[in-house]
Motif scaffolding. Structure first.
Motif, PDB file in Angstrom:
ATOM      1  N   TRP A 146     -11.497  10.243  23.747  1.00  0.00           N
ATOM      2  CA  TRP A 146     -11.320   9.224  24.790  1.00  0.00           C
ATOM      3  C   TRP A 146     -12.653   8.564  25.136  1.00  0.00           C
ATOM      4  CZ3 TRP A 146     -12.718   9.684  30.226  1.00  0.00           C
ATOM      5  CH2 TRP A 146     -12.278   8.602  30.996  1.00  0.00           C
ATOM      6  N   ILE A 147     -13.711   9.354  25.208  1.00  0.00           N
ATOM      7  CA  ILE A 147     -15.029   8.796  25.503  1.00  0.00           C
ATOM      8  C   ILE A 147     -15.459   7.843  24.395  1.00  0.00           C
ATOM      9  CG2 ILE A 147     -17.482   9.335  25.761  1.00  0.00           C
ATOM     10  CD1 ILE A 147     -16.650  11.980  27.070  1.00  0.00           C
ATOM     11  N   ILE A 160      -7.476   7.181  33.337  1.00  0.00           N
ATOM     12  CA  ILE A 160      -6.404   6.656  32.485  1.00  0.00           C
ATOM     13  C   ILE A 160      -5.236   6.176  33.347  1.00  0.00           C
ATOM     14  CG2 ILE A 160      -4.677   7.280  30.752  1.00  0.00           C
ATOM     15  CD1 ILE A 160      -6.783   9.243  29.620  1.00  0.00           C
ATOM     16  N   GLY A 161      -4.889   6.973  34.360  1.00  0.00           N
ATOM     17  CA  GLY A 161      -3.807   6.581  35.255  1.00  0.00           C
ATOM     18  C   GLY A 161      -4.104   5.282  35.974  1.00  0.00           C
ATOM     19  N   LEU A 162      -5.340   5.117  36.416  1.00  0.00           N
ATOM     20  CA  LEU A 162      -5.721   3.878  37.093  1.00  0.00           C
ATOM     21  C   LEU A 162      -5.669   2.689  36.140  1.00  0.00           C
ATOM     22  CD1 LEU A 162      -8.739   5.219  39.183  1.00  0.00           C
ATOM     23  CD2 LEU A 162      -6.528   4.443  40.089  1.00  0.00           C
ATOM     24  N   ALA A 163      -6.031   2.922  34.869  1.00  0.00           N
ATOM     25  CA  ALA A 163      -6.043   1.837  33.888  1.00  0.00           C
ATOM     26  C   ALA A 163      -4.638   1.359  33.551  1.00  0.00           C
ATOM     27  CB  ALA A 163      -6.755   2.288  32.619  1.00  0.00           C
ATOM     28  N   ILE A 164      -3.663   2.273  33.555  1.00  0.00           N
ATOM     29  CA  ILE A 164      -2.298   1.885  33.189  1.00  0.00           C
ATOM     30  C   ILE A 164      -1.446   1.580  34.413  1.00  0.00           C
ATOM     31  CG2 ILE A 164      -2.415   3.236  31.081  1.00  0.00           C
ATOM     32  CD1 ILE A 164      -0.732   5.364  32.369  1.00  0.00           C
ATOM     33  N   GLY A 165      -2.027   1.716  35.595  1.00  0.00           N
ATOM     34  CA  GLY A 165      -1.296   1.425  36.817  1.00  0.00           C
ATOM     35  C   GLY A 165      -1.585   0.018  37.325  1.00  0.00           C
ATOM     36  N   ARG A 196       3.545  -1.503  31.896  1.00  0.00           N
ATOM     37  CA  ARG A 196       2.299  -2.085  31.410  1.00  0.00           C
ATOM     38  C   ARG A 196       1.800  -1.419  30.142  1.00  0.00           C
ATOM     39  NH1 ARG A 196      -2.338  -2.496  35.370  1.00  0.00           N
ATOM     40  NH2 ARG A 196      -3.054  -3.847  33.695  1.00  0.00           N
ATOM     41  N   ALA A 197       2.687  -0.918  29.303  1.00  0.00           N
ATOM     42  CA  ALA A 197       2.276  -0.234  28.063  1.00  0.00           C
ATOM     43  C   ALA A 197       1.456  -1.136  27.163  1.00  0.00           C
ATOM     44  CB  ALA A 197       3.508   0.268  27.310  1.00  0.00           C
ATOM     45  N   ASP A 198       1.703  -2.462  27.229  1.00  0.00           N
ATOM     46  CA  ASP A 198       0.982  -3.368  26.357  1.00  0.00           C
ATOM     47  C   ASP A 198      -0.470  -3.473  26.717  1.00  0.00           C
ATOM     48  OD1 ASP A 198       1.976  -4.563  28.764  1.00  0.00           O
ATOM     49  OD2 ASP A 198       1.235  -6.485  28.000  1.00  0.00           O
ATOM     50  N   VAL A 199      -0.855  -3.072  27.919  1.00  0.00           N
ATOM     51  CA  VAL A 199      -2.246  -3.226  28.358  1.00  0.00           C
ATOM     52  C   VAL A 199      -3.181  -2.323  27.584  1.00  0.00           C
ATOM     53  CG1 VAL A 199      -3.813  -2.912  30.313  1.00  0.00           C
ATOM     54  CG2 VAL A 199      -1.562  -3.948  30.662  1.00  0.00           C
ATOM     55  N   VAL A 200      -2.693  -1.137  27.189  1.00  0.00           N
ATOM     56  CA  VAL A 200      -3.580  -0.160  26.566  1.00  0.00           C
ATOM     57  C   VAL A 200      -3.291   0.047  25.098  1.00  0.00           C
ATOM     58  CG1 VAL A 200      -4.098   1.072  28.691  1.00  0.00           C
ATOM     59  CG2 VAL A 200      -2.042   1.647  27.413  1.00  0.00           C
ATOM     60  N   LYS A 201      -2.458  -0.773  24.476  1.00  0.00           N
ATOM     61  CA  LYS A 201      -2.175  -0.617  23.054  1.00  0.00           C
ATOM     62  C   LYS A 201      -3.396  -0.967  22.224  1.00  0.00           C
ATOM     63  CE  LYS A 201       2.824  -1.250  23.046  1.00  0.00           C
ATOM     64  NZ  LYS A 201       3.943  -2.052  22.587  1.00  0.00           N
ATOM     65  N   GLN A 257       1.919   5.403  27.233  1.00  0.00           N
ATOM     66  CA  GLN A 257       0.710   4.691  27.625  1.00  0.00           C
ATOM     67  C   GLN A 257      -0.519   5.598  27.568  1.00  0.00           C
ATOM     68  OE1 GLN A 257       1.117   1.881  31.068  1.00  0.00           O
ATOM     69  NE2 GLN A 257       3.139   2.800  31.215  1.00  0.00           N
ATOM     70  N   VAL A 258      -0.342   6.830  28.019  1.00  0.00           N
ATOM     71  CA  VAL A 258      -1.456   7.789  27.956  1.00  0.00           C
ATOM     72  C   VAL A 258      -1.876   8.001  26.504  1.00  0.00           C
ATOM     73  CG1 VAL A 258      -2.146  10.166  28.385  1.00  0.00           C
ATOM     74  CG2 VAL A 258      -0.830   8.929  30.114  1.00  0.00           C
ATOM     75  N   TRP A 259      -0.893   8.121  25.601  1.00  0.00           N
ATOM     76  CA  TRP A 259      -1.209   8.298  24.179  1.00  0.00           C
ATOM     77  C   TRP A 259      -1.958   7.088  23.641  1.00  0.00           C
ATOM     78  CZ3 TRP A 259      -2.507  10.997  20.314  1.00  0.00           C
ATOM     79  CH2 TRP A 259      -2.372  10.536  19.008  1.00  0.00           C
ATOM     80  N   TYR A 260      -1.518   5.888  24.010  1.00  0.00           N
ATOM     81  CA  TYR A 260      -2.213   4.674  23.579  1.00  0.00           C
ATOM     82  C   TYR A 260      -3.667   4.679  24.052  1.00  0.00           C
ATOM     83  CZ  TYR A 260       2.148   2.400  22.126  1.00  0.00           C
ATOM     84  OH  TYR A 260       3.317   2.073  21.496  1.00  0.00           O
TER      85      TYR A 260
END
Length: 299
Positions: free
Chosen positions: A72-73, A221-226, A294-299, A7-10
């Protein structure tokens, strides 16, 4: 853990040509930093000093991570052709800086404040000019993020606070350069380290300001994938940003007061401790909410 790393990589992988350029610049510098860390271990030369393997190792890692952070920015900014301007200034400028620092170490010469020969002076002058271009790129990213940021509010806080801290860190860096050049003028020797006052650690204050973007960015990033509601994300990020600002402010104030980082005043020690506690609480709140599903959230 593998799901979280994916997820972090995505969340940070480069998607556009501008982002890929920055990513490869960062990868090159990180590889150089890692390689020179190995060289430092094998050579067993002193880690500190004006001429040491520490400089190509630490500079390579630091500038490499900065370029990756810029990817990332840019993922959270609208795609624009003129985005090549800050991307090239930051990526290419950082690579030139690392080449200069690395070359000087392999030559056995100091990279900073070195006026020993016309060539050394030209290298030091080039490094100073390149840093100005990198600072300009960061300023563009800051203004752009304030005007047209498309990521989450928590990420926007992380980016703006992180970039503002880097601007302050740049100011500290120019103060270090001024101190170093005055030391050369007074002694004719490149200083082993630069201090503010008697014992103020200018280097530590500069470093803390340089890497707030990565700290806050990882939390964003952690908050976004959590499994975190947007309003809660903002609260956690505000806590983390305030804590980081307190630590940075306390460390910088201690340095400018000419005190060693190990002996701040009671007020500054309390400020730094409170700030560090706030960051740890925010980090704990983020980690406990990570959701590999929730990996699909940040793909």
């Amino acid at each position: 853990m593998r799901g979280i790393l994916k997820q972090v990589w995505y969340a940070v992988r480069p998607l556009t040509a501008q982002q890929r350029f920055l990513w490869w610049c960062g990868t090159l510098m990180l590889a150089s930093g890692a390689a020179h860390t190995v060289v430092a271990v094998v050579d067993w030369a002193p880690w500190w000093g004006a001429v040491s393997w520490r400089k190509p190792a630490v500079f390579g890692m630091s500038f490499g991570i900065l370029s990756w952070s810029a990817v990332w920015i840019m993922r959270q900014l609208p795609v624009r052709r003129w985005g090549w301007l800050p991307a090239v200034l930051l990526g290419a400028g950082s690579v030139v800086e690392i080449i200069a620092v690395t070359m000087q170490r392999w030559r056995g010469e100091a990279s900073h404040f070195n006026y020993g020969s016309s060539f050394d002076e030209a290298v030091w002058s080039t490094m100073g000019n390149v840093v100005l271009l990198v600072a300009l790129a960061l300023t563009v990213f800051l203004v752009w993020s304030l005007v047209r940021f498309e990521g989450s509010p928590a990420a926007r806080i992380a980016v703006v606070v992180g970039l503002l801290a880097m601007e302050v860190s740049g100011y500290i860096g120019f103060g270090m350069a001024d101190k170093g050049e005055k030391a050369v003028e007074a002694t004719g020797q490149v200083p082993e380290t630069v201090k503010f006052g008697a014992e103020g650690s200018a280097k530590l204050a500069h470093a803390v300001g340089m890497h707030g973007l990565q700290l806050l960015g990882l939390l964003a990033i952690g908050l976004a994938i959590g499994s975190v509601a947007r309003r809660t994300q903002i609260k956690i990020m505000v806590l983390a940003a305030a804590g980081y600002a307190a630590v940075f402010g306390g460390v910088a104030a201690t340095a400018y007061a000419g005190r060693a980082w190990t002996s701040p005043t009671a007020a500054m020690a309390a400020l730094i401790a409170a700030g560090a506690l706030a960051v740890m609480v925010a980090a704990a709140a983020t980690v406990t909410r990570l959701s590999p599903a929730r990996a699909d959230v940040v793909k």
